[in-house]
Design an enzyme around this catalytic site. Structure first.
Site, short mmCIF file in Angstrom:
data_model
loop_
_atom_site.label_atom_id
_atom_site.label_comp_id
_atom_site.label_asym_id
_atom_site.label_seq_id
_atom_site.Cartn_x
_atom_site.Cartn_y
_atom_site.Cartn_z
N ASP A 1 0.86 -1.19 0.00
CA ASP A 1 0.00 0.00 0.00
C ASP A 1 0.90 1.24 0.00
O ASP A 1 1.87 1.31 0.77
CB ASP A 1 -0.87 -0.07 1.27
N HIS A 2 0.60 2.22 -0.85
CA HIS A 2 1.36 3.48 -0.92
C HIS A 2 2.87 3.26 -0.99
O HIS A 2 3.62 3.78 -0.15
CB HIS A 2 1.04 4.38 0.29
N HIS B 1 -7.64 9.44 5.10
CA HIS B 1 -7.11 8.38 5.95
C HIS B 1 -7.37 8.79 7.40
O HIS B 1 -7.25 9.96 7.74
CB HIS B 1 -5.60 8.23 5.75
N GLY C 1 -11.40 4.18 3.75
CA GLY C 1 -12.73 3.56 3.83
C GLY C 1 -13.34 3.52 5.22
O GLY C 1 -14.53 3.25 5.37
#
Ligand code: 13P
Length: 286
Positions: A85-86, A180, A211
Protein backbone atom coordinates in the site's frame (compact mmCIF):
# COMPACT_ATOMS: atom_id res chain seq x y z
CA UNK A 1 -4.04 -21.46 -2.42
CA UNK A 2 -1.27 -19.29 -3.85
CA UNK A 3 -1.61 -15.52 -3.89
CA UNK A 4 -3.68 -13.87 -6.63
CA UNK A 5 -3.47 -10.39 -8.20
CA UNK A 6 -5.93 -7.50 -8.34
CA UNK A 7 -6.47 -8.36 -12.00
CA UNK A 8 -8.02 -11.68 -11.02
CA UNK A 9 -10.43 -10.07 -8.54
CA UNK A 10 -11.34 -6.49 -9.36
CA UNK A 11 -12.73 -6.56 -12.93
CA UNK A 12 -15.10 -9.36 -11.85
CA UNK A 13 -16.09 -7.40 -8.73
CA UNK A 14 -16.71 -4.23 -10.73
CA UNK A 15 -18.81 -6.10 -13.28
CA UNK A 16 -20.92 -7.68 -10.55
CA UNK A 17 -21.24 -4.52 -8.40
CA UNK A 18 -19.37 -5.51 -5.27
CA UNK A 19 -16.00 -4.51 -3.83
CA UNK A 20 -13.11 -6.47 -2.33
CA UNK A 21 -11.84 -5.14 1.00
CA UNK A 22 -8.22 -4.19 1.52
CA UNK A 23 -7.32 -4.54 5.19
CA UNK A 24 -3.96 -3.28 6.42
CA UNK A 25 -1.47 -5.37 8.35
CA UNK A 26 -0.29 -3.77 11.61
CA UNK A 27 1.11 -7.00 13.10
CA UNK A 28 0.78 -10.64 12.13
CA UNK A 29 -2.22 -10.92 14.45
CA UNK A 30 -3.99 -8.66 11.92
CA UNK A 31 -3.13 -11.19 9.20
CA UNK A 32 -4.65 -14.01 11.27
CA UNK A 33 -7.84 -12.09 12.09
CA UNK A 34 -8.35 -10.84 8.51
CA UNK A 35 -7.74 -14.28 6.96
CA UNK A 36 -10.09 -15.93 9.44
CA UNK A 37 -12.89 -13.46 8.66
CA UNK A 38 -12.40 -13.83 4.90
CA UNK A 39 -12.40 -17.64 5.08
CA UNK A 40 -15.53 -17.72 7.26
CA UNK A 41 -17.29 -15.35 4.84
CA UNK A 42 -15.91 -17.16 1.77
CA UNK A 43 -14.73 -13.78 0.49
CA UNK A 44 -11.69 -12.81 -1.56
CA UNK A 45 -9.48 -10.45 0.43
CA UNK A 46 -6.56 -8.03 0.02
CA UNK A 47 -3.93 -7.98 2.78
CA UNK A 48 -1.81 -4.84 2.57
CA UNK A 49 1.30 -3.51 4.22
CA UNK A 50 1.72 0.21 3.81
CA UNK A 51 5.22 1.39 2.84
CA UNK A 52 5.57 3.45 6.04
CA UNK A 53 5.31 0.44 8.35
CA UNK A 54 7.07 -2.18 6.22
CA UNK A 55 10.28 -1.78 8.24
CA UNK A 56 8.40 -1.93 11.55
CA UNK A 57 6.94 -5.28 10.43
CA UNK A 58 10.40 -6.67 9.63
CA UNK A 59 10.72 -5.82 5.92
CA UNK A 60 9.07 -7.08 2.75
CA UNK A 61 10.73 -10.52 2.86
CA UNK A 62 9.48 -11.25 6.37
CA UNK A 63 5.98 -9.99 5.52
CA UNK A 64 5.69 -12.05 2.33
CA UNK A 65 7.16 -15.25 3.78
CA UNK A 66 5.13 -15.07 7.02
CA UNK A 67 1.87 -14.23 5.27
CA UNK A 68 2.27 -17.08 2.78
CA UNK A 69 3.07 -19.54 5.59
CA UNK A 70 0.03 -18.39 7.56
CA UNK A 71 -2.23 -18.87 4.53
CA UNK A 72 -0.90 -22.41 4.23
CA UNK A 73 -1.02 -23.29 7.95
CA UNK A 74 -4.54 -21.86 8.35
CA UNK A 75 -5.76 -23.85 5.30
CA UNK A 76 -7.08 -20.69 3.68
CA UNK A 77 -8.97 -21.53 0.48
CA UNK A 78 -10.25 -18.06 -0.52
CA UNK A 79 -8.26 -15.88 -2.98
CA UNK A 80 -5.78 -13.61 -1.18
CA UNK A 81 -3.82 -10.67 -2.62
CA UNK A 82 -0.68 -9.51 -0.80
CA UNK A 83 -0.41 -5.83 -1.72
CA UNK A 84 2.08 -3.04 -1.02
CA UNK A 85 0.00 0.00 0.00
CA UNK A 86 1.36 3.48 -0.92
CA UNK A 87 4.75 2.41 -2.23
CA UNK A 88 6.61 5.70 -2.33
CA UNK A 89 9.59 4.66 -4.46
CA UNK A 90 10.05 2.46 -7.50
CA UNK A 91 12.70 0.57 -5.50
CA UNK A 92 10.26 -0.26 -2.68
CA UNK A 93 7.80 -1.61 -5.25
CA UNK A 94 10.40 -3.78 -7.00
CA UNK A 95 11.66 -5.06 -3.62
CA UNK A 96 8.10 -6.08 -2.68
CA UNK A 97 7.69 -7.83 -6.04
CA UNK A 98 11.02 -9.66 -5.57
CA UNK A 99 9.90 -10.70 -2.07
CA UNK A 100 6.75 -12.33 -3.47
CA UNK A 101 3.97 -9.71 -3.13
CA UNK A 102 1.28 -10.28 -5.76
CA UNK A 103 0.36 -6.61 -6.07
CA UNK A 104 1.86 -3.16 -5.48
CA UNK A 105 0.63 0.41 -5.35
CA UNK A 106 2.99 3.07 -6.62
CA UNK A 107 1.94 6.37 -5.07
CA UNK A 108 3.37 9.17 -7.19
CA UNK A 109 0.44 11.47 -6.35
CA UNK A 110 2.68 14.16 -4.85
CA UNK A 111 4.70 14.41 -8.10
CA UNK A 112 3.89 16.42 -11.23
CA UNK A 113 1.79 14.23 -13.58
CA UNK A 114 4.56 13.46 -16.15
CA UNK A 115 6.81 12.16 -13.37
CA UNK A 116 3.99 10.20 -11.75
CA UNK A 117 3.30 8.61 -15.16
CA UNK A 118 6.97 7.92 -15.84
CA UNK A 119 7.60 6.18 -12.51
CA UNK A 120 4.29 4.31 -12.56
CA UNK A 121 5.26 2.99 -16.00
CA UNK A 122 8.58 1.74 -14.61
CA UNK A 123 6.74 -0.11 -11.85
CA UNK A 124 4.17 -1.52 -14.30
CA UNK A 125 6.94 -2.81 -16.62
CA UNK A 126 8.66 -4.64 -13.75
CA UNK A 127 5.37 -5.86 -12.26
CA UNK A 128 3.94 -7.22 -15.53
CA UNK A 129 7.13 -9.21 -16.14
CA UNK A 130 6.55 -10.83 -12.73
CA UNK A 131 2.74 -11.28 -13.10
CA UNK A 132 2.06 -8.73 -10.38
CA UNK A 133 -0.74 -6.11 -10.47
CA UNK A 134 -0.30 -2.35 -9.99
CA UNK A 135 -2.45 0.41 -8.48
CA UNK A 136 -1.69 4.11 -9.05
CA UNK A 137 -2.89 7.31 -7.37
CA UNK A 138 -4.03 10.69 -8.66
CA UNK A 139 -4.91 13.61 -6.39
CA UNK A 140 -4.31 13.37 -2.67
CA UNK A 141 -6.22 11.41 -0.03
CA UNK A 142 -6.31 13.69 3.01
CA UNK A 143 -6.02 12.94 6.71
CA UNK A 144 -3.45 11.12 8.80
CA UNK A 145 -1.90 7.75 8.03
CA UNK A 146 0.87 6.22 10.16
CA UNK A 147 1.61 9.60 11.70
CA UNK A 148 1.77 11.59 8.44
CA UNK A 149 -0.92 14.24 7.81
CA UNK A 150 -1.89 15.76 4.44
CA UNK A 151 -4.74 17.78 2.90
CA UNK A 152 -7.33 16.59 0.35
CA UNK A 153 -6.56 17.36 -3.29
CA UNK A 154 -9.34 16.23 -5.64
CA UNK A 155 -8.31 14.15 -8.66
CA UNK A 156 -8.53 15.92 -12.03
CA UNK A 157 -10.53 13.71 -14.48
CA UNK A 158 -8.20 14.52 -17.38
CA UNK A 159 -5.18 13.50 -15.35
CA UNK A 160 -6.93 10.23 -14.47
CA UNK A 161 -7.52 9.42 -18.16
CA UNK A 162 -3.93 10.35 -19.09
CA UNK A 163 -2.43 8.23 -16.32
CA UNK A 164 -4.55 5.19 -17.11
CA UNK A 165 -3.94 5.46 -20.87
CA UNK A 166 -0.19 5.81 -20.41
CA UNK A 167 0.31 3.13 -17.76
CA UNK A 168 -2.51 0.55 -18.11
CA UNK A 169 -2.62 0.08 -14.33
CA UNK A 170 -4.95 -2.53 -12.84
CA UNK A 171 -6.59 -0.16 -10.34
CA UNK A 172 -6.81 3.60 -9.91
CA UNK A 173 -6.99 5.44 -6.60
CA UNK A 174 -8.54 8.76 -7.62
CA UNK A 175 -8.69 10.99 -4.55
CA UNK A 176 -12.28 12.24 -4.33
CA UNK A 177 -12.67 13.59 -0.83
CA UNK A 178 -11.91 10.57 1.33
CA UNK A 179 -9.37 10.82 4.14
CA UNK A 180 -7.11 8.38 5.95
CA UNK A 181 -7.95 8.17 9.65
CA UNK A 182 -11.03 9.56 11.43
CA UNK A 183 -13.33 12.03 9.57
CA UNK A 184 -14.28 15.37 11.08
CA UNK A 185 -18.07 15.22 10.59
CA UNK A 186 -19.83 13.52 7.66
CA UNK A 187 -17.46 12.54 4.80
CA UNK A 188 -17.99 14.62 1.69
CA UNK A 189 -17.19 12.41 -1.28
CA UNK A 190 -17.34 14.08 -4.70
CA UNK A 191 -19.89 11.74 -6.29
CA UNK A 192 -20.40 13.93 -9.40
CA UNK A 193 -16.71 13.80 -10.18
CA UNK A 194 -16.66 10.08 -9.32
CA UNK A 195 -19.48 9.39 -11.79
CA UNK A 196 -17.80 11.45 -14.52
CA UNK A 197 -14.48 9.63 -14.16
CA UNK A 198 -16.20 6.25 -13.84
CA UNK A 199 -18.31 6.79 -16.99
CA UNK A 200 -15.14 7.54 -18.96
CA UNK A 201 -12.99 4.77 -17.53
CA UNK A 202 -15.53 1.95 -17.65
CA UNK A 203 -13.00 -0.87 -17.62
CA UNK A 204 -10.73 0.40 -14.80
CA UNK A 205 -11.60 -0.59 -11.23
CA UNK A 206 -11.25 2.22 -8.67
CA UNK A 207 -9.74 1.90 -5.21
CA UNK A 208 -11.33 3.90 -2.39
CA UNK A 209 -8.77 4.90 0.22
CA UNK A 210 -9.85 6.05 3.67
CA UNK A 211 -12.73 3.56 3.83
CA UNK A 212 -13.09 3.81 7.63
CA UNK A 213 -15.90 6.01 8.94
CA UNK A 214 -17.71 6.44 5.60
CA UNK A 215 -21.47 5.81 6.12
CA UNK A 216 -22.78 2.60 4.56
CA UNK A 217 -25.01 4.42 2.05
CA UNK A 218 -21.99 6.32 0.66
CA UNK A 219 -19.96 3.11 0.41
CA UNK A 220 -22.77 1.49 -1.58
CA UNK A 221 -22.93 4.54 -3.89
CA UNK A 222 -19.13 4.48 -4.35
CA UNK A 223 -19.35 0.79 -5.37
CA UNK A 224 -22.11 1.70 -7.85
CA UNK A 225 -19.77 4.35 -9.33
CA UNK A 226 -16.94 1.94 -10.09
CA UNK A 227 -15.11 1.25 -6.81
CA UNK A 228 -14.09 -2.42 -6.67
CA UNK A 229 -11.48 -2.11 -3.90
CA UNK A 230 -12.12 -0.41 -0.56
CA UNK A 231 -9.30 0.16 1.92
CA UNK A 232 -9.96 -0.11 5.65
CA UNK A 233 -7.37 0.33 8.37
CA UNK A 234 -8.45 2.82 11.05
CA UNK A 235 -11.69 1.05 12.02
CA UNK A 236 -9.81 -2.23 12.68
CA UNK A 237 -7.21 -0.39 14.75
CA UNK A 238 -9.83 1.55 16.72
CA UNK A 239 -11.77 -1.64 17.53
CA UNK A 240 -8.55 -3.38 18.60
CA UNK A 241 -7.44 -0.45 20.80
CA UNK A 242 -10.88 0.10 22.35
CA UNK A 243 -11.25 -3.59 23.25
CA UNK A 244 -7.83 -3.75 24.90
CA UNK A 245 -8.30 -0.38 26.65
CA UNK A 246 -11.62 -1.52 28.16
CA UNK A 247 -10.21 -4.90 29.16
CA UNK A 248 -7.18 -3.40 30.92
CA UNK A 249 -9.32 -0.78 32.65
CA UNK A 250 -11.73 -3.43 33.93
CA UNK A 251 -8.97 -5.91 34.85
CA UNK A 252 -5.88 -3.88 35.77
CA UNK A 253 -4.02 -7.00 37.02
CA UNK A 254 -4.16 -8.72 33.64
CA UNK A 255 -0.71 -9.25 32.11
CA UNK A 256 -0.86 -12.43 30.01
CA UNK A 257 -0.53 -11.45 26.30
CA UNK A 258 -2.97 -14.09 24.95
CA UNK A 259 -5.64 -12.90 27.43
CA UNK A 260 -5.12 -9.28 26.29
CA UNK A 261 -4.32 -9.63 22.60
CA UNK A 262 -6.77 -12.48 21.87
CA UNK A 263 -9.85 -10.28 22.41
CA UNK A 264 -8.13 -7.54 20.36
CA UNK A 265 -7.77 -9.96 17.48
CA UNK A 266 -11.44 -11.00 17.78
CA UNK A 267 -12.42 -7.32 17.56
CA UNK A 268 -10.50 -6.95 14.26
CA UNK A 269 -12.20 -10.06 12.89
CA UNK A 270 -15.62 -8.59 13.72
CA UNK A 271 -14.90 -5.35 11.84
CA UNK A 272 -13.54 -7.21 8.80
CA UNK A 273 -16.60 -9.50 8.76
CA UNK A 274 -18.97 -6.53 8.80
CA UNK A 275 -17.08 -4.77 6.00
CA UNK A 276 -17.02 -7.90 3.83
CA UNK A 277 -20.81 -8.16 4.20
CA UNK A 278 -21.26 -4.44 3.42
CA UNK A 279 -19.01 -4.56 0.36
CA UNK A 280 -20.97 -7.55 -1.00
CA UNK A 281 -17.95 -9.84 -1.37
CA UNK A 282 -19.17 -12.63 0.94
CA UNK A 283 -19.57 -15.93 -0.94
CA UNK A 284 -17.69 -14.48 -3.94
CA UNK A 285 -14.54 -16.58 -3.38
CA UNK A 286 -15.38 -19.12 -6.07
P1 13P B 1 -8.42 4.25 6.77
O1 13P B 1 -7.31 4.08 7.76
O2 13P B 1 -9.02 5.60 6.86
O3 13P B 1 -9.41 3.16 6.84
O4 13P B 1 -7.75 4.19 5.32
C1 13P B 1 -7.06 3.03 4.93
C2 13P B 1 -6.37 3.25 3.64
O5 13P B 1 -6.85 3.94 2.77
C3 13P B 1 -5.08 2.58 3.44
O6 13P B 1 -4.47 2.98 2.27
Amino acid sequence: MSLVTLKELLPKAKQNHYAVGQFNINSFQWVEAILRAAERQQSPVILASTDRIVDYLGGVNVIAATTKKMIEEMNITVPVVLHLDHGFTVERCTAAIDAGYSSVMYDGSSLPLPENIQRTREVVAYAKAHHVSVEAEIGSVGGTEDGVTSGIQYADPNECYQLVAATRVDALAAALGSVHGPYQGEPNLAFDLMKEISDNLMDVPFALHGGSGIPDYQIIKAIRYGHAKINVNTECNQAWAQTIRTLLTEKPDLYSPPDILGPGMAAIEQVVTRKIQLFGSAHKAG
